[in-house]
Design an enzyme around this catalytic site. Structure first.
Site, PDB file in Angstrom:
ATOM      1  N   LYS A 224      65.869  69.470  67.525  1.00  0.00           N
ATOM      2  CA  LYS A 224      66.142  68.775  66.257  1.00  0.00           C
ATOM      3  C   LYS A 224      64.800  68.353  65.635  1.00  0.00           C
ATOM      4  O   LYS A 224      64.400  67.193  65.712  1.00  0.00           O
ATOM      5  CB  LYS A 224      67.073  67.577  66.490  1.00  0.00           C
ATOM      6  CG  LYS A 224      68.516  68.009  66.746  1.00  0.00           C
ATOM      7  CD  LYS A 224      69.439  66.835  66.957  1.00  0.00           C
ATOM      8  CE  LYS A 224      69.779  66.097  65.696  1.00  0.00           C
ATOM      9  NZ  LYS A 224      70.713  66.796  64.796  1.00  0.00           N
TER      10      LYS A 224
HETATM   11  N1  PMP Z   1      74.082  71.786  64.533  1.00  0.00           N
HETATM   12  C1  PMP Z   1      73.185  71.088  63.807  1.00  0.00           C
HETATM   13  C2  PMP Z   1      72.244  71.814  62.918  1.00  0.00           C
HETATM   14  C3  PMP Z   1      73.169  69.681  63.899  1.00  0.00           C
HETATM   15  O1  PMP Z   1      72.299  68.979  63.178  1.00  0.00           O
HETATM   16  C4  PMP Z   1      74.105  69.027  64.735  1.00  0.00           C
HETATM   17  C5  PMP Z   1      74.116  67.525  64.818  1.00  0.00           C
HETATM   18  N2  PMP Z   1      73.258  67.037  65.795  1.00  0.00           N
HETATM   19  C6  PMP Z   1      75.002  69.812  65.474  1.00  0.00           C
HETATM   20  C7  PMP Z   1      74.957  71.194  65.348  1.00  0.00           C
HETATM   21  C8  PMP Z   1      75.967  69.187  66.433  1.00  0.00           C
HETATM   22  O2  PMP Z   1      75.305  68.682  67.549  1.00  0.00           O
HETATM   23  P1  PMP Z   1      75.824  67.414  68.352  1.00  0.00           P
HETATM   24  O3  PMP Z   1      77.241  67.687  68.693  1.00  0.00           O
HETATM   25  O4  PMP Z   1      74.956  67.333  69.539  1.00  0.00           O
HETATM   26  O5  PMP Z   1      75.683  66.257  67.423  1.00  0.00           O
END
Ligand code: PMP
Length: 312
Positions: free
Chosen positions: A155
């Protein structure tokens, strides 16, 4: 009132500031997380969902971006619990840890030459997308960032320009959310969510090699579907037209929870309403994140909260 933890110090969020020359502000040299605290009003408890896993992913990203965080995942979890307690929330919250190149130098410099900074803060956050009515999605003209460009499994701040361009385009065209394809035209994910389709009673979701973020909610839903409903998930590359022909479709993410998708590119998915498997999974998921399902209590960290009468 929200508190922040900035470079080793707890302070009111309104006082947590950085300078305009901060490197990350100019070049996106940061790594962040999104973590939810889910309020259970019957129990008067705030359950923080998969706290340690979020910090493990955070530290992985920091390693890739050469940002030194002087804390372990356990210490970051402890700091977060202290912040939640100080902030006194008795409602659904979202916690944002952000590690960044905090040096005030404006130039395309080497990551290893720049000093690091860390901030964590909680804010109140209700639903992010509509959870009851199936939303309208479109495939974006922006393709998902490739692993050969910026690692999509971390991220990284700058990476999110890709998601934000897609979200902007989709909403200006009257849709709720964008679905990004890979450069080869396979389905990758939503702007901030992973995507699943239901086909003949099975779940199908893009694999980690399709430039997705390996979502923690995605993992939770795969496990809940298997253990509670006996529904298997196949992780494989998916074509866009498979979405149009799917029985059901939904998005998963920390902010988005489990959001039903009713149409893609103005083509109805199934009958356009939330499908039966999606509904069952969504109900189970909400029970799990609010600490109502004993076998998943290990996913929830109960935050120390102040009593109602003392809340800020
Ligand atoms: N894809 C992206 C691009 C994201 O920003 C997120 C949010 N974190 C997710 C998928 C989902 O990830 P998570 O379930 O860990 O929040």
């Amino acid at each position: 009132m929200s508190y922040a933890f900035l470079n080793g110090e707890f302070l009111p969020l309104s006082e947590a500031k950085v300078g305009v020359m901060t490197h990350a502000l100019h070049y996106g040299t940061s790594v962040f997380e999104g973590i939810r605290g889910n309020w259970n009003s019957e129990q008067e408890k705030l359950y923080i969902f998969r706290l340690k896993e979020h910090y493990q992913r955070f530290l992985q990203g920091c390693k890739v971006m050469r940002i030194k965080v002087p804390h372990t995942a356990e210490e970051l979890s402890e700091i977060t619990l202290e912040l939640v307690k100080l902030s006194g929330y008795r409602q659904d919250i979202y916690i944002r840890p952000l590690a960044f190149k905090g040096e005030e130098r404006v130039a395309v410099l080497k990551l290893q030459d720049l000093t690091d900074a860390l901030v964590i803060f909680p804010i109140p956050l209700g639903a992010y997308l509509d959870l009851d009515t199936a939303i309208r999605c479109c495939t974006s003209s922006w393709r998902r960032m490739e692993d050969t460009m910026i690692p999509p499994r971390n991220k990284i701040g700058g990476l999110y320009v890709n998601s934000i361009l897609a979200k902007t385009e989709a909403t200006l065209a009257g849709f709720d959310e964008a679905i990004l394809l890979t450069n080869e035209g396979y389905v990758s994910e939503g702007a901030g969510e992973n995507i699943f389709m239901v086909m003949n009673g099975k779940l199908i979701t893009p694999s980690v090699s399709d430039n997705i973020l390996a979502g923690i909610t995605r993992d939770a839903v795969i496990q809940i579907a298997k253990n509670e409903l006996g529904v298997e998930t196949v992780e494989r590359s998916m074509r866009r037209s498979e979405l149009y022909n799917a029985d059901e479709c939904f998005l998963t993410g920390t902010a988005a929870h489990l959001t039903p998708v009713g149409s893609i590119d103005n083509i109805l998915v199934g009958d356009g309403e939330m499908g039966p498997i999606t509904k069952k999974l969504q109900d189970l998921y909400f029970d799990v994140i609010r600490g109502r399902v004993p076998q998943y209590l290990h996913w929830g960290t109960v935050a120390p909260i102040v009593a109602a009468k003392d809340s800020l």
